[in-house]
Design a protein around this motif. Structure first.
Motif, PDB file in Angstrom:
ATOM      1  N   GLU A  45      40.952  52.668  44.493  1.00  0.00           N
ATOM      2  CA  GLU A  45      39.856  52.189  45.934  1.00  0.00           C
ATOM      3  C   GLU A  45      38.201  51.972  44.927  1.00  0.00           C
ATOM      4  OE1 GLU A  45      40.074  53.298  49.430  1.00  0.00           O
ATOM      5  OE2 GLU A  45      42.241  51.856  49.406  1.00  0.00           O
ATOM      6  N   GLY A  63      42.121  44.402  36.032  1.00  0.00           N
ATOM      7  CA  GLY A  63      42.876  43.207  37.112  1.00  0.00           C
ATOM      8  C   GLY A  63      43.647  43.956  37.430  1.00  0.00           C
ATOM      9  N   LEU A  64      44.112  44.758  36.865  1.00  0.00           N
ATOM     10  CA  LEU A  64      45.971  45.124  38.185  1.00  0.00           C
ATOM     11  C   LEU A  64      45.052  46.292  39.181  1.00  0.00           C
ATOM     12  CD1 LEU A  64      47.932  46.595  34.110  1.00  0.00           C
ATOM     13  CD2 LEU A  64      48.145  44.297  35.897  1.00  0.00           C
ATOM     14  N   LYS A  66      44.272  46.485  41.790  1.00  0.00           N
ATOM     15  CA  LYS A  66      44.439  45.340  42.767  1.00  0.00           C
ATOM     16  C   LYS A  66      43.770  45.515  43.865  1.00  0.00           C
ATOM     17  CE  LYS A  66      46.908  42.165  40.409  1.00  0.00           C
ATOM     18  NZ  LYS A  66      48.150  41.453  40.661  1.00  0.00           N
ATOM     19  N   ASN A  67      43.310  47.232  44.273  1.00  0.00           N
ATOM     20  CA  ASN A  67      43.296  47.766  45.093  1.00  0.00           C
ATOM     21  C   ASN A  67      41.744  48.441  45.255  1.00  0.00           C
ATOM     22  OD1 ASN A  67      46.637  48.629  45.733  1.00  0.00           O
ATOM     23  ND2 ASN A  67      46.315  47.835  47.524  1.00  0.00           N
ATOM     24  N   GLU A  85      40.437  38.011  35.042  1.00  0.00           N
ATOM     25  CA  GLU A  85      41.243  38.892  35.420  1.00  0.00           C
ATOM     26  C   GLU A  85      40.705  39.712  36.466  1.00  0.00           C
ATOM     27  OE1 GLU A  85      43.057  38.305  31.375  1.00  0.00           O
ATOM     28  OE2 GLU A  85      41.377  39.087  32.456  1.00  0.00           O
ATOM     29  N   ASP A  87      38.904  38.840  38.366  1.00  0.00           N
ATOM     30  CA  ASP A  87      39.884  37.567  39.752  1.00  0.00           C
ATOM     31  C   ASP A  87      40.923  38.060  40.218  1.00  0.00           C
ATOM     32  OD1 ASP A  87      38.512  35.793  41.598  1.00  0.00           O
ATOM     33  OD2 ASP A  87      39.889  33.530  40.589  1.00  0.00           O
ATOM     34  N   TRP A  88      41.458  39.134  39.814  1.00  0.00           N
ATOM     35  CA  TRP A  88      43.197  39.398  41.124  1.00  0.00           C
ATOM     36  C   TRP A  88      42.316  40.966  41.848  1.00  0.00           C
ATOM     37  CZ3 TRP A  88      45.991  40.499  35.425  1.00  0.00           C
ATOM     38  CH2 TRP A  88      46.358  39.326  34.843  1.00  0.00           C
ATOM     39  N   LEU A  89      41.112  40.959  41.942  1.00  0.00           N
ATOM     40  CA  LEU A  89      40.435  41.933  42.530  1.00  0.00           C
ATOM     41  C   LEU A  89      40.403  41.569  44.120  1.00  0.00           C
ATOM     42  CD1 LEU A  89      38.689  44.345  40.102  1.00  0.00           C
ATOM     43  CD2 LEU A  89      40.804  44.261  40.523  1.00  0.00           C
ATOM     44  N   THR A  90      40.815  41.676  44.774  1.00  0.00           N
ATOM     45  CA  THR A  90      40.722  40.619  45.829  1.00  0.00           C
ATOM     46  C   THR A  90      40.846  41.119  47.161  1.00  0.00           C
ATOM     47  OG1 THR A  90      43.108  40.621  46.284  1.00  0.00           O
ATOM     48  CG2 THR A  90      42.777  38.908  45.481  1.00  0.00           C
ATOM     49  N   ASP A  91      40.657  42.692  46.699  1.00  0.00           N
ATOM     50  CA  ASP A  91      39.876  43.351  47.553  1.00  0.00           C
ATOM     51  C   ASP A  91      38.636  44.079  47.379  1.00  0.00           C
ATOM     52  OD1 ASP A  91      42.241  43.299  49.822  1.00  0.00           O
ATOM     53  OD2 ASP A  91      42.508  44.922  48.996  1.00  0.00           O
ATOM     54  N   ASN A 111      38.347  33.879  43.734  1.00  0.00           N
ATOM     55  CA  ASN A 111      39.106  34.543  44.914  1.00  0.00           C
ATOM     56  C   ASN A 111      38.431  35.887  45.725  1.00  0.00           C
ATOM     57  OD1 ASN A 111      41.494  32.845  44.046  1.00  0.00           O
ATOM     58  ND2 ASN A 111      41.815  34.122  42.844  1.00  0.00           N
TER      59      ASN A 111
END
Length: 250
Positions: A45, A63-64, A66-67, A85, A87-91, A111
């Motif tokens: 995190e 970007g992997l 995700k948390n 990438e 933009d994949w980190l939506t949290d 995002n």
């Protein structure tokens, strides 16, 4: 690790050597982390790697994570572009990458709806300011935003008035033009507004005088004309007003 010159980091204790990534310095996991040898997923995190002599580039594999909630890579020597990438980190809530050597256009991060702090000042980033701000236009976005010391161009968009939770906005030392939109007066939480050392023209919007929480305003070395609006007398919490270097400002 290796893409950012890991062996040269100032602090790299337990990186790579320990199977549990949650023991690596600068890495924070939820609930102490889960171990891969138990077939669980490691939930990372937090990455706190500021002032750690990082170089190289940020890999797209960022970007992997995700948390990820907090990412601080400020005050290093990282170059290249900020990977799309991200933009994949939506949290993601806080992203600090100031004082590096990032260049190229800032990626589209539409995002990141939970982002409240964006610190990318003092890099070599470029592109239209309007595109950057519009990509981050979400109800919670950007309590604190520093974009100073880059090469962003264009005007301050009127849609900036949609960032109603914005508390600090640093836009100084870019290549911004045109005028300050009156919609700035909708940012009722704004406490710091810095657009110094830009090619901003026109009059100072009287609507800024409605921002009762304002503490610091820097209009240093712009091309503003006219005079200080009388509404500024209502800014009772104002501690700093920097207007030097404006030949036509009365």
């Amino acid at each position: 690790f290796f893409s950012t010159n890991g062996p040269r980091w100032t602090h790299r204790e337990r990186w790579i050597d320990d199977d549990n990534v949650c023991n690596w310095i600068g890495v924070g996991c939820s609930f102490g982390g889960y171990f891969t040898n138990n077939n669980h997923i490691v939930v990372v995190e937090r990455l706190q790697l500021d002032s750690n002599n990082l170089g190289g580039t940020i890999p797209p594999s960022i970007g992997l994570l995700k948390n990820l909630i907090h990412l601080d890579i400020s005050r290093n020597s990282i170059g290249g572009s900020i990977p799309s990438e991200m933009d994949w980190l939506t949290d993601l809530v806080e992203f600090r990458a100031d004082r590096n050597a990032f260049k190229s256009n800032f990626p589209r991060l539409s995002n990141l709806t939970r982002l409240t702090s964006l610190q990318i000042g003092n890099n070599l980033l470029e592109g239209e300011l309007s595109s950057l701000l519009l990509n981050l236009r979400h109800p919670r976005v950007s309590h604190n935003s520093s974009i100073s010391g880059n090469s962003f161009t264009g005007m301050i968009p009127t849609e900036i008035g949609d960032l109603t939770l914005l508390k600090e906005l640093y836009l100084s030392e870019n290549y911004l033009e045109s005028t300050i939109p009156s919609e700035i007066g909708r940012l009722s939480s704004l406490m710091i507004f810095d657009i110094g050392v830009n090619s901003i023209t026109g009059a100072i919007p009287s609507e800024i005088g409605l921002l009762r929480k304002m503490k610091e305003i820097s209009l240093y070395r712009t091309f503003l004309t006219s005079s200080i609006p009388s509404e500024f007398y209502g800014l009772v919490q104002l501690e700093l007003l920097s207007i030097g270097g404006n030949e036509h400002l009365q």
